[in-house]
Structures are given as structure tokens and as C-alpha cells.
Design an enzyme around this catalytic site. Structure first.
Site, PDB file in Angstrom:
ATOM      1  N   GLY A 225      -2.628   0.926   1.005  1.00 23.46           N
ATOM      2  CA  GLY A 225      -1.907   0.253  -0.080  1.00 23.46           C
ATOM      3  C   GLY A 225      -0.595   0.929  -0.423  1.00 23.46           C
ATOM      4  N   SER A 226       0.068   1.498   0.587  1.00 18.06           N
ATOM      5  CA  SER A 226       1.282   2.270   0.272  1.00 18.06           C
ATOM      6  C   SER A 226       2.374   1.398  -0.347  1.00 18.06           C
ATOM      7  CB  SER A 226       1.814   2.997   1.504  1.00 18.06           C
ATOM      8  OG  SER A 226       2.265   2.082   2.456  1.00 18.06           O
ATOM      9  N   SER A 227       2.491   0.128   0.075  1.00 16.47           N
ATOM     10  CA  SER A 227       3.565  -0.705  -0.489  1.00 16.47           C
ATOM     11  C   SER A 227       3.315  -0.951  -1.979  1.00 16.47           C
ATOM     12  CB  SER A 227       3.699  -2.029   0.270  1.00 16.47           C
ATOM     13  OG  SER A 227       2.547  -2.816   0.131  1.00 16.47           O
ATOM     14  N   ALA A 228       2.074  -1.247  -2.344  1.00 19.42           N
ATOM     15  CA  ALA A 228       1.778  -1.460  -3.771  1.00 19.42           C
ATOM     16  C   ALA A 228       1.958  -0.150  -4.543  1.00 19.42           C
ATOM     17  CB  ALA A 228       0.356  -1.986  -3.938  1.00 19.42           C
ATOM     18  N   ALA A 229       1.591   0.959  -3.916  1.00 18.04           N
ATOM     19  CA  ALA A 229       1.705   2.262  -4.595  1.00 18.04           C
ATOM     20  C   ALA A 229       3.174   2.613  -4.867  1.00 18.04           C
ATOM     21  CB  ALA A 229       1.040   3.345  -3.757  1.00 18.04           C
TER      22      ALA A 229
ATOM     23  N   ASP B  52      -4.835  -4.702  -3.963  1.00 19.64           N
ATOM     24  CA  ASP B  52      -4.203  -3.383  -3.837  1.00 19.64           C
ATOM     25  C   ASP B  52      -3.582  -2.951  -5.169  1.00 19.64           C
ATOM     26  OD1 ASP B  52      -4.833  -3.674  -1.198  1.00 19.64           O
ATOM     27  OD2 ASP B  52      -2.857  -3.142  -0.424  1.00 19.64           O
TER      28      ASP B  52
END
Ligand code: PMV
Length: 304
Positions: free
Chosen positions: A101-105, A146
Site C-alpha cells: 500500500g505504498s501509494s496510499a501511504a 489500503d
């Protein structure tokens, strides 16, 4: 010069990836071993961003950062600071394109940092909305799982359009995470499933298995939970989102004594998870390394 800093964490999907896009339930956990730090400071030129993917003027950021770019412009608009010149620095220990979930993070950390920079309150609803829009740009048809998991910082039972149920696992078990090291595009994986004309029964079954795992958590039944995870992996493979690398790591963790194992996240690369009793954790970590995992982590389900 003063610098405002905000953090966010990663997430792991336990059950329900892909079927959650079609309105079925999913269970996901926050993952604190990897984090994003967003820093904002006043600048005397343009709005600029410094990240692992791009450094330079925000207006010239590549399409990979389109979601984040829109989020920054919208955030500044909400704050009536459209003309504010700022430098945004993003530091990440979350491997990108691995199902964490790096993009949401990134979106969560930047949105929080923007509001904190402006000394304004950011409600959960506003944050969810900003992150949801960025994810939509990034993934076309995100379920919202996410963003909600990362924002809530707690394990959740998620179903689109319903209120999330916060979960306490409190199980004397570990969840071992293995990274294939293969970057994977969630967008591609979601598209692949969408194109599959025979997906319906698989989606139904994944939704059913997710609900079964919710019961297993509540009944503290790790053995059944493991079996349901194994079945979910089989169904996800039938849907076409597993890979040889994921299968190899799943099988090697089972050989080393896991109660169950499956891919986690969009698939086509990225990560897998294995549920195990604590006396098996080290064997599984060793076996995963031997089978080519690029990184491994352990989540103690007693603490979730
Ligand atoms: O690949 P990830 O971790 O971003 O997971 C995506 C999960 C999906 O169910 C495949 C997509 C979604 O929007 O929920």
C-alpha cells in the site's frame, strides 16, 4: 527553516484482495515495520517534490505521481494556500509495488503534513476523501481498503460502503511476510481480474473465505484460518494473479510448518504471507530466504 513532518505506515491484506473491489469483505492489518515520512518546508521558488521516483517541480512530476500531484494541489486549495511555495520531501522504507500500500501511504503522509504545515485540523473524512481520489488516479478502481487500513492504524474488516469493523487479533501466532522482490502493478492485476469472464464464482468464494477468517479470528482458531488462507491462495491462482515466485514462497513456508499461506495484495509479484505458531517462525524465515525471498518480516498477532 522550520520543517513540518508527518508519518504513515504500510498495510498487509490478510484476506479478500480483488474480491473486495467487487463489494466483498476483506481483512487487512497495519504494518508498522515500514513507514513513509513526508516533510514540508517553505520554499522561495515553486512547489517541488523530492522523492525516490522524482525530484523537481511538482508540475513536471511524471504520471506515476499524478495521484499525489493532484492530492497536493487539492490539499492546498482546501487550505486556501494555492499560491504557497513549498518543498515536499518524501522518505520511504516501504518497498513500492509489493502489496504494502505504498501509494496510499505516501498520500496519507503528504496530506497530514500539508494540514499540519498549515496548522489546520484534518478530519478522517477529509483524509479518506483526499487519499481515495489519489488512489483512483493511481489504480482506476480502488476498493478503498489500503487507505482505510493505513488511516485507521488498526486491523479492519472492510466492505465497500459499510463502516469498518476494528479487529483485535490477540492470537499467539505470527504472520511471516515474504517479498518476492518482483515489482507488480496493482492496476494491471485489477485489470487482469476484470477481464476474466469466469471470475464470478472465484470472487464469491474469496468473499466467503474472508468471512470465514473473521469467524476464525473471533474463535481464535488458527488451524482453520490457515486452511482458509491456503484455499484463498488457490482461488487467487485460478484468477490468474499468482506467479511462480509467489507459489514457490507459499509452498516453501507450508513445507516449513506454516498453518497456511497465500499471496497478499494485488499479486503478479509482490508479497506473500504465512500464518504460523511461534516455534515455526524461524524455520519459515530460513526456508523463505532459501527459496529466494528478497526480504522477510514478522508480525506478532498478539500485538494486533
Ligand atoms: O496491491 P495492493 O496492496 O495495493 O492491494 C490491492 C488490493 C486489491 O484488492 C487488488 C485492489 C483494491 O483496490 O482493493
Amino acid at each position: 527553516m522550520s520543517v513540518t513532518e508527518s508519518k504513515s505506515n504500510a498495510k498487509i491484506i490478510l484476506m479478500g484482495e480483488h474480491s473486495v473491489v467487487y463489494g466483498k469483505s476483506a481483512i487487512a492489518l497495519p504494518f508498522f515495520a515500514a513507514e513513509i515520512i513526508a516533510r514540508i518546508q517553505k520554499s522561495d521558488s515553486d512547489i517541488s517534490i523530492d522523492s525516490e521516483h522524482f525530484s523537481g517541480k511538482l508540475s513536471q512530476a511524471p504520471s506515476l505521481l499524478k495521484g499525489v500531484r493532484n492530492l497536493i494541489y487539492e490539499g492546498l486549495k482546501l487550505l486556501n494556500m494555492e499560491n504557497e511555495k513549498i518543498k515536499i520531501t518524501v522518505e520511504s522504507t516501504i518497498p513500492s509495488q509489493r502489496g504494502f500500500g505504498s501509494s496510499a501511504a505516501v498520500s496519507v503522509a503528504i496530506a497530514k503534513a500539508l494540514f499540519s504545515y498549515a496548522n489546520k485540523n484534518l478530519t478522517v473524512e477529509m483524509l479518506t476523501d483526499l487519499v481515495g481520489k489519489a488512489e483512483k488516479t493511481h489504480h482506476e478502481n480502488p476498493s478503498g481498503l489500503d487507505g482505510d487500513t493505513i488511516i485507521s492504524k488498526q486491523a479492519i474488516y472492510f466492505k465497500k460502503g459499510n463502516e469498518n469493523i476494528k479487529l483485535n487479533f490477540n492470537l499467539d501466532l505470527d504472520l511471516v511476510v515474504g517479498d518476492t522482490g518482483v515489482p507488480a502493478s496493482t492496476k494491471e492485476a485489477v485489470r487482469k481480474v476484470a477481464r476474466n469472464k469466469d471470475k464470478e464464482p472465484f470472487i464469491e468464494e474469496l468473499g466467503y473465505l474472508s468471512n470465514q477468517v473473521l469467524k476464525n479470528i473471533r474463535n481464535r482458531d488458527g488451524e482453520s484460518m490457515g486452511l482458509n488462507m491456503n484455499q484463498a491462495h488457490r482461488v487467487l491462482s485460478q484468477l490468474g494473479v499468482s506467479t511462480d515466485e509467489l507459489d514457490r514462497l507459499v509452498n516453501s513456508s507450508l513445507k516449513a510448518g506454516a498453518l497456511g499461506a497465500k499471496l497478499s495484495g494485488g499479486g503478479l509479484g509482490g508479497c506473500m504471507i504465512a500464518l504460523c505458531k511461534k516455534d515455526k517462525t524461524q524455520d519459515i524465515l530460513n526456508e523463505l530466504k532459501e527459496s529466494g525471498a528478497s526480504s522477510t518480516w514478522v508480525l506478532d498477532l498478539k500485538e494486533i
